[in-house]
Structures are given as structure tokens and as C-alpha cells.
Design a protein around this motif. Structure first.
Motif, PDB file in Angstrom:
ATOM      1  N   CYS A   1     -48.092  32.500 -21.966  1.00 31.66           N
ATOM      2  CA  CYS A   1     -46.772  32.432 -21.335  1.00 31.66           C
ATOM      3  C   CYS A   1     -46.844  31.765 -19.965  1.00 31.66           C
ATOM      4  O   CYS A   1     -46.012  30.903 -19.632  1.00 31.66           O
ATOM      5  CB  CYS A   1     -46.192  33.840 -21.200  1.00 31.66           C
ATOM      6  SG  CYS A   1     -45.625  34.588 -22.743  1.00 31.66           S
TER       7      CYS A   1
ATOM      8  N   LEU B   1     -45.014  28.179 -28.327  1.00 31.98           N
ATOM      9  CA  LEU B   1     -44.246  28.380 -27.109  1.00 31.98           C
ATOM     10  C   LEU B   1     -43.013  27.505 -27.114  1.00 31.98           C
ATOM     11  O   LEU B   1     -43.081  26.299 -27.313  1.00 31.98           O
ATOM     12  CB  LEU B   1     -45.123  28.077 -25.897  1.00 31.98           C
ATOM     13  CG  LEU B   1     -46.357  28.991 -25.820  1.00 31.98           C
ATOM     14  CD1 LEU B   1     -47.240  28.536 -24.683  1.00 31.98           C
ATOM     15  CD2 LEU B   1     -45.962  30.434 -25.673  1.00 31.98           C
TER      16      LEU B   1
ATOM     17  N   THR C   1     -41.853  30.728 -20.782  1.00 29.06           N
ATOM     18  CA  THR C   1     -41.782  31.615 -21.928  1.00 29.06           C
ATOM     19  C   THR C   1     -42.217  33.008 -21.500  1.00 29.06           C
ATOM     20  O   THR C   1     -43.225  33.161 -20.802  1.00 29.06           O
ATOM     21  CB  THR C   1     -42.698  31.114 -23.059  1.00 29.06           C
ATOM     22  OG1 THR C   1     -42.273  29.809 -23.447  1.00 29.06           O
ATOM     23  CG2 THR C   1     -42.637  32.027 -24.266  1.00 29.06           C
TER      24      THR C   1
ATOM     25  N   THR D   1     -37.526  32.004 -24.162  1.00 30.15           N
ATOM     26  CA  THR D   1     -37.547  31.126 -22.990  1.00 30.15           C
ATOM     27  C   THR D   1     -36.614  31.663 -21.919  1.00 30.15           C
ATOM     28  O   THR D   1     -35.443  31.910 -22.178  1.00 30.15           O
ATOM     29  CB  THR D   1     -37.125  29.697 -23.358  1.00 30.15           C
ATOM     30  OG1 THR D   1     -38.058  29.161 -24.293  1.00 30.15           O
ATOM     31  CG2 THR D   1     -37.102  28.798 -22.121  1.00 30.15           C
TER      32      THR D   1
ATOM     33  N   THR E   1     -46.749  28.026 -19.602  1.00 27.99           N
ATOM     34  CA  THR E   1     -45.487  27.316 -19.828  1.00 27.99           C
ATOM     35  C   THR E   1     -44.619  27.237 -18.577  1.00 27.99           C
ATOM     36  O   THR E   1     -43.558  26.601 -18.612  1.00 27.99           O
ATOM     37  CB  THR E   1     -44.667  27.994 -20.938  1.00 27.99           C
ATOM     38  OG1 THR E   1     -44.189  29.271 -20.467  1.00 27.99           O
ATOM     39  CG2 THR E   1     -45.496  28.205 -22.203  1.00 27.99           C
TER      40      THR E   1
END
Length: 376
Positions: free
Chosen positions: A264, A15, A66, A57, A267
């Protein structure tokens, strides 16, 4: 056909951090060298959408996270009522959704009628309460069962949601429940982490869901007659809901997408300026609710651990049924352990050594890396 003629695209969940958009994807060849006479050289693997996804990102003034490349990011609301939805435009059931807080879910119909009477008398804020939905089952499951009703209400009364489209969770049905990991669990009602199915635009999706329902107490509306209007004693109190999180996918594909979506979501970071401004503007009765990032992380940790603890028999059965309906069978790579779909009957004629039919039911609970196809 010399050399390595079969390749797989393997998802890299490395990530990326904040900054300019970056993509993350890797291509890994099958480990065994193939020869011109090797039957395996006649086949290739078309990676699944989840296995071949590229990550980048996304960053704005309020948060960074992300996301899969090409997915749409939409935001609405402000402060504690801020919401984020990230979805695949080509398959909107594949999505990530966060709502920090939902408010004004009434205790009962009597209170709703009393607020309407006050609104009819010209009491300003009473009209908003009168329009609010009643939460009949104050729990995580009950909230999502009425989510579309709440979304319609708040979109109509809160201008900061203008242009924002909430996801649909119609026909919400919990298929599995797990203990909540939220710091609000001691004060929340019916607090659970849920695996559930739902419909949106007539199509079925499945996902993992979290939300904490907190009772903010009664607001007593007394008997009386004012300006010709009669008020009956009623409880005009309401519930608020915090840490609303959902990761969903089209029916039958959550196994493939869960790792990508939760990876994802993990993050997501709200900016210091956003958290500071929200905390200053907030006047919460539950102090912990202002800890936006902490509460979100708790919800995500709970969702990921719940997925690992799920009853995989549900997945095994649904995947077998799906294969039978679509005309697939499952095979696996004897060197990497990756699971693929192949057209039914594939193993009847296949005489290679790299692929073998799935015999362990637990392999049906693994993501599908791709589909086997014969090279022309």
C-alpha cells in the motif's frame, strides 16, 4: 458434504490506481476436489485479518494511495512538514506513517539554555528554539527513540498539526539495522533502515523504520549581558530529519502484515500541485530534500529490500514462542504451500492428506494464511 467444502480467501495485491474508491479481493478454492468421505472436508480455513483484507484507493487534493478498506486516514502539518497516518481503528498498532520533515532538534543542552535566555529577554523566535528537544543521539535510531518528545513539541508550536495525533513509538528498540538507500545518506548522520520494537498505550508493536538526520550547522550564541540577563557562549545549532517512514503491526504479526503495508505504501503519490507548492515554499540548504516523491520512494525501496534481507531466525523464534503460548501448531497446504495455524494436537488426530505439519523452520517466517477449524 459434497463438492468443495474448504475455501481460502487470498489477498489480491493488484493495487488500484487513482479515482473513485475501489475494493480488491479474491476468493480462491483449494485446488483438490473433495468427496463426501474425504476427511479434509471436515475442516475449513478462517482467513487471517491480513489475508482477507480488502483494498481501496484513497484520494485527496494532496495525495492518493491504496489503503485497507475501513482504515482511518489522518493528515497534519503543511508543505515539507506534512504528515500522513493510516491505521486500523480496531488495531491502531497496524499502521503506515509518513512525515516529510521534522525540524529544530537541538545540538545540546547548552544551546537550549542559551535560547531560553534569549526568550526571557523577549527575543520572539527564541522561545520556539528553547522549547525544542535536544537530539542526544543524532541518528535514525536516536530520532525514533525521542520521537514522542518531538511530537509533543511540534504539536504545541505548530498550529497546522491541530487535531492530528502522531503515533507513539515509546521504548523504541532497534532489533536489526540495514544500510540506508537514501540519496541523503552522504550528508546524513547514523543513517540506517531499522527493524524495531516499541510500545504504544502499554502494548508492544514492531515495524520497519526510515529517517535521515541532517546537521544544519552551529548557531553561535556569544557571551554577554543584555538587560540584566547573562548569556554564556553556546552552540544553538540544530538537526533536521527527512523522509520519515514507518510501517508497523502488533507484536508477532508483522510477518502477516508487512506485504500488505509496504504494498500500500508503495502506491503513495503526492499530487503535482502539492509537490509544486511545497517546493516553492521551501528554502532548503539541502537541495535534494525538496524531491519529496523521489525521497519517499527511496525510503520505501529500502524498507522492502531490508525486509527481504532480514535475519529470519528472529521471526522463527518469536512465532514458535507465540504458538506455544497461544496453544497453536502450524500446518501447511501440500498443494499451495500456504501456512495455517491449528489448535495444538490437531495433527495427532488428523487423518486427511491435504494438510501436513510444518517441518521446515523457514515456514515460520511466512505469513499465516488463516486458522484451521472443524466444521460443525
Amino acid at each position: 458434504m459434497g463438492g468443495i467444502l474448504m475455501t481460502l480467501v487470498a489477498l489480491s495485491l493488484c493495487l488500484t490506481g487513482c479515482g473513485a474508491a475501489k475494493t480488491a479481493t479474491t476468493t480462491a478454492p483449494i485446488t483438490r476436489q473433495q468427496t463426501r468421505t474425504d476427511p479434509d472436508s471436515e475442516y475449513t480455513v478462517v482467513p487471517s485479518a491480513a489475508a482477507s483484507v480488502r483494498l481501496e484507493t484513497y484520494e485527496c487534493a494532496d495525495f492518493s494511495m491504496t489503503i485497507p478498506s475501513g482504515w482511518q486516514v489522518e493528515t497534519g502539518g503543511s508543505g515539507m512538514f506534512y504528515s500522513i497516518r493510516v491505521y486500523d481503528p480496531s488495531e491502531p498498532l497496524n499502521q503506515m506513517f509518513v512525515l516529510n520533515k521534522a525540524d529544530l532538534l537541538l545540538h545540546g543542552e547548552d544551546g537550549k539554555r542559551a535560547w531560553q535566555s534569549l526568550a526571557d529577554m523577549g527575543e520572539g523566535s527564541a522561545a520556539v528554539f528553547a522549547a525544542a528537544p535536544v537530539l542526544y543521539n543524532p541518528s535514525t535510531e536516536g530520532f525514533f527513540q525521542q520521537f514522542s518528545e518531538y511530537a509533543s513539541f511540534v504539536s504545541a508550536v505548530e498550529s497546522s498539526y491541530a487535531g492530528f495525533e502522531f503515533p507513539s513509538f515509546d521504548g523504541f528498540t532497534a532489533t536489526e539495522q540495514f544500510p540506508s538507500t537514501s540519496s541523503l545518506s552522504s550528508v546524513a548522520l547514523g543513517d540506517s533502515l531499522l527493524r524495531a520494537t516499541f510500545t504504544a498505550d502499554g502494548r508492544t508493536g514492531e515495524g520497519m523504520f526510515a529517517a535521515s538526520v541532517v546537521d544544519f550547522g552551529s548557531i553561535e550564541i556569544a557571551d554577554g549581558t543584555v538587560s540584566g540577563y547573562t548569556l554564556n557562549a553556546a552552540d544553538g545549532g540544530y538537526y533536521s530529519v527527512y523522509n520519515i517512514v514507518a510501517v508497523t503491526a502488533a507484536e508477532g504479526s508483522l510477518i502477516d502484515w508487512e506485504g500488505v503495508l509496504t504494498g500500500c505504501m508503495a502506491t503513495l503519490e503526492f499530487s503535482d500541485s502539492f509537490v509544486s507548492a511545497t517546493n516553492q515554499a521551501s528554502n532548503e540548504q539541502v537541495a535534494a530534500c525538496a524531491k519529496i516523491s523521489q525521497n519517499f520512494n527511496e525510503a520505501m525501496d529500502g524498507i522492502m529490500s531490508s525486509w527481504e534481507a532480514r535475519n529470519t531466525s528472529q521471526d522463527i523464534m518469536s512465532q514458535k514462542q507465540s504458538d506455544a503460548t497461544l496453544g497453536f501448531e502450524r500446518v501447511y497446504n501440500t498443494e499451495t504451500g500456504e501456512v495455517y495455524q491449528a489448535t495444538s494436537g490437531f495433527t495427532d488426530t488428523y487423518d486427511g492428506t491435504l494438510l501436513a505439519p510444518v517441518t521446515d523452520d523457514n515456514m515460520y517466517a511466512q505469513p499465516v494464511a488463516g486458522r484451521i477449524e472443524r466444521l460443525d
